[in-house]
Design an enzyme around this catalytic site. Structure first.
Site, PDB file in Angstrom:
ATOM      1  N   LYS A 112      -7.948  -3.830 -10.294  1.00 41.33           N
ATOM      2  CA  LYS A 112      -8.348  -2.513 -10.810  1.00 41.33           C
ATOM      3  C   LYS A 112      -8.474  -2.514 -12.325  1.00 41.33           C
ATOM      4  CE  LYS A 112      -6.976   0.333  -6.998  1.00 41.33           C
ATOM      5  NZ  LYS A 112      -6.091   1.299  -6.405  1.00 41.33           N
ATOM      6  N   LYS A 197     -12.425  -5.097   0.814  1.00 36.78           N
ATOM      7  CA  LYS A 197     -11.761  -4.069   1.620  1.00 36.78           C
ATOM      8  C   LYS A 197     -12.550  -2.757   1.625  1.00 36.78           C
ATOM      9  CE  LYS A 197      -8.551  -1.494  -0.201  1.00 36.78           C
ATOM     10  NZ  LYS A 197      -7.392  -0.857  -0.803  1.00 36.78           N
ATOM     11  N   LYS A 200     -11.341   3.734  -0.326  1.00 38.77           N
ATOM     12  CA  LYS A 200     -11.830   5.109  -0.460  1.00 38.77           C
ATOM     13  C   LYS A 200     -12.339   5.445  -1.846  1.00 38.77           C
ATOM     14  CE  LYS A 200      -7.239   6.879   0.020  1.00 38.77           C
ATOM     15  NZ  LYS A 200      -6.477   6.067  -0.938  1.00 38.77           N
TER      16      LYS A 200
HETATM   17  P1  TYM Z   1      -3.914   3.935  -0.044  1.00 39.98           P
HETATM   18  O1  TYM Z   1      -4.017   5.387  -0.276  1.00 39.98           O
HETATM   19  O2  TYM Z   1      -4.875   3.030  -0.716  1.00 39.98           O
HETATM   20  O3  TYM Z   1      -4.010   3.660   1.507  1.00 39.98           O
HETATM   21  C1  TYM Z   1      -3.225   4.337   2.476  1.00 39.98           C
HETATM   22  C2  TYM Z   1      -2.894   3.376   3.599  1.00 39.98           C
HETATM   23  O4  TYM Z   1      -4.093   2.881   4.202  1.00 39.98           O
HETATM   24  C3  TYM Z   1      -4.095   1.458   4.178  1.00 39.98           C
HETATM   25  N1  TYM Z   1      -5.469   0.993   3.959  1.00 39.98           N
HETATM   26  C4  TYM Z   1      -6.111   0.134   4.756  1.00 39.98           C
HETATM   27  N2  TYM Z   1      -5.731  -0.491   5.877  1.00 39.98           N
HETATM   28  C5  TYM Z   1      -6.643  -1.309   6.476  1.00 39.98           C
HETATM   29  N3  TYM Z   1      -7.886  -1.496   5.990  1.00 39.98           N
HETATM   30  C6  TYM Z   1      -8.307  -0.888   4.861  1.00 39.98           C
HETATM   31  N4  TYM Z   1      -9.538  -1.074   4.402  1.00 39.98           N
HETATM   32  C7  TYM Z   1      -7.394  -0.024   4.186  1.00 39.98           C
HETATM   33  N5  TYM Z   1      -7.478   0.745   3.069  1.00 39.98           N
HETATM   34  C8  TYM Z   1      -6.284   1.350   2.943  1.00 39.98           C
HETATM   35  C9  TYM Z   1      -3.199   1.065   3.017  1.00 39.98           C
HETATM   36  O5  TYM Z   1      -2.693  -0.241   3.165  1.00 39.98           O
HETATM   37  C10 TYM Z   1      -2.129   2.137   3.101  1.00 39.98           C
HETATM   38  O6  TYM Z   1      -1.142   1.774   4.057  1.00 39.98           O
HETATM   39  N6  TYM Z   1      -0.081   2.459  -2.888  1.00 39.98           N
HETATM   40  C11 TYM Z   1      -0.444   3.071  -1.632  1.00 39.98           C
HETATM   41  C12 TYM Z   1       0.128   4.449  -1.425  1.00 39.98           C
HETATM   42  C13 TYM Z   1       1.598   4.517  -1.570  1.00 39.98           C
HETATM   43  C14 TYM Z   1       2.560   4.094  -0.629  1.00 39.98           C
HETATM   44  C15 TYM Z   1       3.822   4.409  -1.205  1.00 39.98           C
HETATM   45  C16 TYM Z   1       2.456   3.499   0.627  1.00 39.98           C
HETATM   46  C17 TYM Z   1       2.268   5.018  -2.639  1.00 39.98           C
HETATM   47  N7  TYM Z   1       3.615   4.976  -2.419  1.00 39.98           N
HETATM   48  C18 TYM Z   1       4.993   4.101  -0.527  1.00 39.98           C
HETATM   49  C19 TYM Z   1       3.656   3.204   1.291  1.00 39.98           C
HETATM   50  C20 TYM Z   1       4.902   3.512   0.699  1.00 39.98           C
HETATM   51  C21 TYM Z   1      -1.951   3.204  -1.576  1.00 39.98           C
HETATM   52  O7  TYM Z   1      -2.615   3.186  -2.568  1.00 39.98           O
HETATM   53  O8  TYM Z   1      -2.429   3.447  -0.315  1.00 39.98           O
END
Ligand code: TYM
Length: 332
Positions: A112, A197, A200
């Site tokens: 990023k 990947k 979003k």
């Molecule tokens: P985020 O918002 O990017 O994504 C939310 C969840 O979706 C999963 N994910 C995917 N899984 C499979 N294929 C994909 N293309 C894909 N894109 C996203 C992510 O792995 C995630 O599980 N840092 C985290 C948010 C967060 C968090 C936490 C998660 C903040 N604090 C504490 C767990 C525990 C994030 O950016 O997720």
């Protein structure tokens, strides 16, 4: 009882990747088998260039979608991160536990920050310290398990390291958590660029299926997915990443095995058609329920208010204990 924590960041509309990689498991299994908390992590959305009104809108939409996907406030706690001060309180303590080298090694930070620099944007300091806030999210609740997609595993590993280090240095305070990934579709790839990947916050949207896309849009995106040279449907993530991605998605929708499914199809076109229909059917109830819930914002507000209250009660004792352990003077 096992404690589970996970979250989703309101930096864009939720995607099929978010659903298959995380949210579906939260609804179908995690909330039934554990004491589970699911959080819209809005503070995390401030680590990159953002529009305040959009983040606010996306936070509400994400919370509504989590409920539409089947999270039941009678079974689990759904809330917004910034409603519970403990996350920010604990984050600083964990910044004081981590090293800058550890933070700089995080793949997401590298990717990023490189992307931002290439676009001539500055990199917010909070993008570097992001994993400390994520660790705080998890450790504040004493979570044993963190169900996430593949891309978050490294952050959860760092969380483990920080918990172990803090406990060794200042006395046992934190539960050491572990990441859990879904068996299939732990990394759903972009339909137009199957080596990256499905994310979003990506600007090019043709390769991203959003949970709220109309069925016709979903069909079009999947039918236009980039496939690979050759004609044979094989499950080979290295040589045929586009086809493998479709097989993963179809297997995740139908509960099958991607290798076995490959043998069923004689053409890419037939695979795309079935995948498109499977995704449309998978998302249909989520879209419908979202429309109902969006018409009743008072209900969503109430769920989030009660969720935050419950979450606060759980997090405060742990964060207070961490403050005492690290040497901060308790308020009299
Ligand atoms: P985020 O918002 O990017 O994504 C939310 C969840 O979706 C999963 N994910 C995917 N899984 C499979 N294929 C994909 N293309 C894909 N894109 C996203 C992510 O792995 C995630 O599980 N840092 C985290 C948010 C967060 C968090 C936490 C998660 C903040 N604090 C504490 C767990 C525990 C994030 O950016 O997720």
């Amino acid at each position: 009882m096992t404690r589970i924590f996970s979250g989703v960041k309101p930096t864009g509309h939720l995607t099929l990747g978010n659903y298959l990689g995380a949210v579906r498991q939260w609804a179908e299994t995690d909330q039934h088998r554990a004491d589970a908390l699911f959080c819209v992590v809005d503070l995390h959305a401030l680590t990159v260039e953002h529009d305040p009104a959009r983040v606010r809108r996306l936070s509400r939409q994400a919370a509504t979608l989590l409920l539409a996907a089947g999270l039941d406030p009678a079974l689990c706690t759904v809330f917004v991160q910034s409603h519970v001060d403990e996350h920010a309180r604990l984050s600083f303590v964990l910044e004081c536990t981590a090293t800058d080298g550890e933070m700089r090694r995080m793949i997401q930070y590298k990717e990023k920050s490189a992307r931002a620099r290439a676009a001539g944007e500055s990199v917010r300091l909070s993008l570097l310290t992001y994993p400390a806030l994520m660790a705080a999210d998890i450790l504040a609740y004493g979570a044993d398990e963190v169900p996430v997609g593949d891309d978050q595993t490294q952050h959860v590993e760092l969380t483990r390291d920080l918990a172990v280090r803090f406990n060794q240095r200042y006395g046992h305070t934190f539960v050491v958590p572990k990441a859990t990934n879904p068996q299939v579709a732990a990394r759903v790839m972009d339909l137009q660029d199957p080596t990256s990947k499905m994310g979003k916050s990506h600007a090019a949207t043709a390769g991203i299926v959003y949970l709220l896309d109309e069925p016709e849009v979903v069909r079009k995106k999947i039918m236009r997915a980039v496939t690979d040279s050759g004609r044979e449907v094989e499950y080979d993530r290295e040589e045929k990443p586009g086809v493998a991605n479709l097989l993963d998605v179809l297997a995740a929708c139908e509960g099958g095995n991607p290798e076995e499914l490959a043998g069923v199809y004689e053409s890419y076109g037939a695979l795309k058609k079935d995948t498109a229909e499977a995704v449309v059917e998978l998302l249909r109830p989520v879209r419908e329920r979202h429309a109902e819930l969006a018409a009743d914002p008072g209900y969503v507000d109430k769920v989030l208010r009660e969720g935050a209250e419950r979450a606060r009660g759980m997090a405060r004792p742990t964060v207070d204990a961490a403050y005492r352990a690290i040497g901060l003077l308790p308020a009299g």
